[in-house]
Scaffold this motif. Structure first.
Motif, PDB file in Angstrom:
ATOM      1  N   GLN A  87      -8.250  -8.895   6.431  1.00 44.97           N
ATOM      2  CA  GLN A  87      -8.773  -9.722   5.339  1.00 44.97           C
ATOM      3  C   GLN A  87      -8.051  -9.406   4.027  1.00 44.97           C
ATOM      4  N   THR A  88      -7.762  -8.150   3.785  1.00 46.89           N
ATOM      5  CA  THR A  88      -7.102  -7.746   2.541  1.00 46.89           C
ATOM      6  C   THR A  88      -5.697  -8.306   2.447  1.00 46.89           C
ATOM      7  N   PHE A  89      -4.931  -8.213   3.521  1.00 46.45           N
ATOM      8  CA  PHE A  89      -3.540  -8.640   3.464  1.00 46.45           C
ATOM      9  C   PHE A  89      -3.342 -10.093   3.862  1.00 46.45           C
ATOM     10  N   GLY A  90      -4.308 -10.677   4.551  1.00 47.79           N
ATOM     11  CA  GLY A  90      -4.296 -12.105   4.862  1.00 47.79           C
ATOM     12  C   GLY A  90      -2.990 -12.618   5.408  1.00 47.79           C
ATOM     13  N   ASP A  91      -2.453 -13.618   4.746  1.00 45.04           N
ATOM     14  CA  ASP A  91      -1.226 -14.267   5.196  1.00 45.04           C
ATOM     15  C   ASP A  91       0.032 -13.514   4.781  1.00 45.04           C
ATOM     16  N   ASN A  92      -0.135 -12.345   4.161  1.00 42.64           N
ATOM     17  CA  ASN A  92       1.006 -11.575   3.662  1.00 42.64           C
ATOM     18  C   ASN A  92       1.013 -10.155   4.240  1.00 42.64           C
ATOM     19  N   PRO A  93       1.029 -10.023   5.569  1.00 39.29           N
ATOM     20  CA  PRO A  93       0.958  -8.677   6.143  1.00 39.29           C
ATOM     21  C   PRO A  93       2.221  -7.868   5.852  1.00 39.29           C
ATOM     22  N   PRO A  94       2.043  -6.616   5.440  1.00 43.93           N
ATOM     23  CA  PRO A  94       3.193  -5.751   5.192  1.00 43.93           C
ATOM     24  C   PRO A  94       3.620  -5.018   6.463  1.00 43.93           C
ATOM     25  N   ALA A  95       4.771  -4.372   6.410  1.00 43.71           N
ATOM     26  CA  ALA A  95       5.140  -3.421   7.456  1.00 43.71           C
ATOM     27  C   ALA A  95       4.135  -2.281   7.360  1.00 43.71           C
ATOM     28  N   ALA A  96       3.743  -1.707   8.491  1.00 42.02           N
ATOM     29  CA  ALA A  96       2.668  -0.714   8.467  1.00 42.02           C
ATOM     30  C   ALA A  96       2.925   0.425   9.444  1.00 42.02           C
ATOM     31  N   THR A  97       2.384   1.590   9.076  1.00 43.68           N
ATOM     32  CA  THR A  97       2.424   2.769   9.927  1.00 43.68           C
ATOM     33  C   THR A  97       1.064   3.445   9.850  1.00 43.68           C
ATOM     34  N   MET A  98       0.559   3.911  10.994  1.00 43.76           N
ATOM     35  CA  MET A  98      -0.673   4.704  11.023  1.00 43.76           C
ATOM     36  C   MET A  98      -0.309   6.061  11.586  1.00 43.76           C
ATOM     37  N   ILE A  99      -0.713   7.107  10.862  1.00 47.55           N
ATOM     38  CA  ILE A  99      -0.422   8.476  11.272  1.00 47.55           C
ATOM     39  C   ILE A  99      -1.740   9.239  11.399  1.00 47.55           C
ATOM     40  N   GLU A 100      -1.903   9.948  12.508  1.00 41.17           N
ATOM     41  CA  GLU A 100      -3.064  10.809  12.695  1.00 41.17           C
ATOM     42  C   GLU A 100      -2.701  12.189  12.147  1.00 41.17           C
ATOM     43  N   CYS A 101      -3.482  12.656  11.177  1.00 41.81           N
ATOM     44  CA  CYS A 101      -3.179  13.937  10.527  1.00 41.81           C
ATOM     45  C   CYS A 101      -4.410  14.458   9.795  1.00 41.81           C
ATOM     46  N   GLY A 102      -4.351  15.697   9.368  1.00 38.04           N
ATOM     47  CA  GLY A 102      -5.418  16.248   8.551  1.00 38.04           C
ATOM     48  C   GLY A 102      -5.309  15.718   7.123  1.00 38.04           C
ATOM     49  N   LEU A 103      -6.449  15.512   6.496  1.00 34.14           N
ATOM     50  CA  LEU A 103      -6.477  15.099   5.091  1.00 34.14           C
ATOM     51  C   LEU A 103      -6.943  16.269   4.243  1.00 34.14           C
ATOM     52  N   ILE A 104      -6.875  16.127   2.928  1.00 35.58           N
ATOM     53  CA  ILE A 104      -7.151  17.226   2.009  1.00 35.58           C
ATOM     54  C   ILE A 104      -8.575  17.776   2.121  1.00 35.58           C
ATOM     55  N   ASP A 105      -9.511  16.944   2.561  1.00 36.60           N
ATOM     56  CA  ASP A 105     -10.905  17.372   2.702  1.00 36.60           C
ATOM     57  C   ASP A 105     -11.474  16.668   3.937  1.00 36.60           C
ATOM     58  N   PRO A 106     -12.204  17.379   4.798  1.00 37.84           N
ATOM     59  CA  PRO A 106     -12.736  16.761   6.021  1.00 37.84           C
ATOM     60  C   PRO A 106     -13.677  15.582   5.774  1.00 37.84           C
ATOM     61  N   LYS A 107     -14.227  15.455   4.578  1.00 36.88           N
ATOM     62  CA  LYS A 107     -15.113  14.320   4.306  1.00 36.88           C
ATOM     63  C   LYS A 107     -14.346  13.005   4.237  1.00 36.88           C
ATOM     64  N   PHE A 108     -13.030  13.079   4.016  1.00 36.37           N
ATOM     65  CA  PHE A 108     -12.234  11.862   3.940  1.00 36.37           C
ATOM     66  C   PHE A 108     -11.803  11.435   5.333  1.00 36.37           C
ATOM     67  N   ARG A 109     -12.007  10.155   5.639  1.00 33.12           N
ATOM     68  CA  ARG A 109     -11.714   9.623   6.968  1.00 33.12           C
ATOM     69  C   ARG A 109     -10.461   8.761   6.996  1.00 33.12           C
ATOM     70  N   ILE A 110      -9.967   8.321   5.811  1.00 30.35           N
ATOM     71  CA  ILE A 110      -8.754   7.502   5.753  1.00 30.35           C
ATOM     72  C   ILE A 110      -8.119   7.654   4.380  1.00 30.35           C
ATOM     73  N   GLU A 111      -6.795   7.684   4.374  1.00 31.72           N
ATOM     74  CA  GLU A 111      -6.021   7.668   3.136  1.00 31.72           C
ATOM     75  C   GLU A 111      -4.993   6.556   3.291  1.00 31.72           C
ATOM     76  N   ILE A 112      -4.795   5.792   2.234  1.00 30.71           N
ATOM     77  CA  ILE A 112      -3.910   4.632   2.296  1.00 30.71           C
ATOM     78  C   ILE A 112      -2.927   4.697   1.135  1.00 30.71           C
ATOM     79  N   GLU A 113      -1.645   4.428   1.417  1.00 33.97           N
ATOM     80  CA  GLU A 113      -0.662   4.301   0.347  1.00 33.97           C
ATOM     81  C   GLU A 113       0.117   3.011   0.574  1.00 33.97           C
ATOM     82  N   VAL A 114       0.529   2.385  -0.522  1.00 30.81           N
ATOM     83  CA  VAL A 114       1.261   1.128  -0.404  1.00 30.81           C
ATOM     84  C   VAL A 114       2.482   1.120  -1.318  1.00 30.81           C
TER      85      VAL A 114
END
Length: 120
Positions: A87-114
């Motif tokens: 819904q966010t990217f709609g008709d303009n999807p970007p190239a994308a990568t998903m990486i499974e890794c530890g984040l800075i704090d276990p309470k965070f479930r997703i980090e996104i950069e664009v």
């Protein structure tokens, strides 16, 4: 080349030494962003809201995003985010990568950069 740095005023920018976004070389680079919420979908929506504000401050939008990276500590939590991302990217999807890794704090479930094309 002119480099413009955009701060969100967040407490960690000064502590860690980064800014929310940098406009340089024809692109807007938005730092890895986590959101608030009780689950991965809420955090995804929150992070996208923060990213959207940074893009707007730079004169860009999600339609200008050409690259997105997703970081999750549990890849199984990525699929519930797909409808939000579509819904966010709609008709303009970007190239994308998903990486499974530890984040800075276990309470965070997703980090996104664009990375987006900067306005001319």
């Amino acid at each position: 080349m002119v480099i413009r740095r955009l701060s969100s005023g967040g407490e960690f920018e000064a502590k860690i030494g980064y800014c929310r976004a940098v406009i340089a070389g024809g692109f807007v680079h938005v730092a890895g962003t986590v959101g608030q919420g009780d689950d991965v979908v809420a955090q995804c929506k929150s992070a996208l809201k923060i990213i959207g504000a940074a893009l707007e401050d730079a004169g860009a939008s999600f339609a200008d995003v050409v690259r997105v990276n997703y970081y999750l500590p549990d890849r199984a939590e990525f699929e519930p985010c797909w409808p939000v991302l579509a819904q966010t990217f709609g008709d303009n999807p970007p190239a994308a990568t998903m990486i499974e890794c530890g984040l800075i704090d276990p309470k965070f479930r997703i980090e996104i950069e664009v990375t987006a094309v900067a306005p001319t």
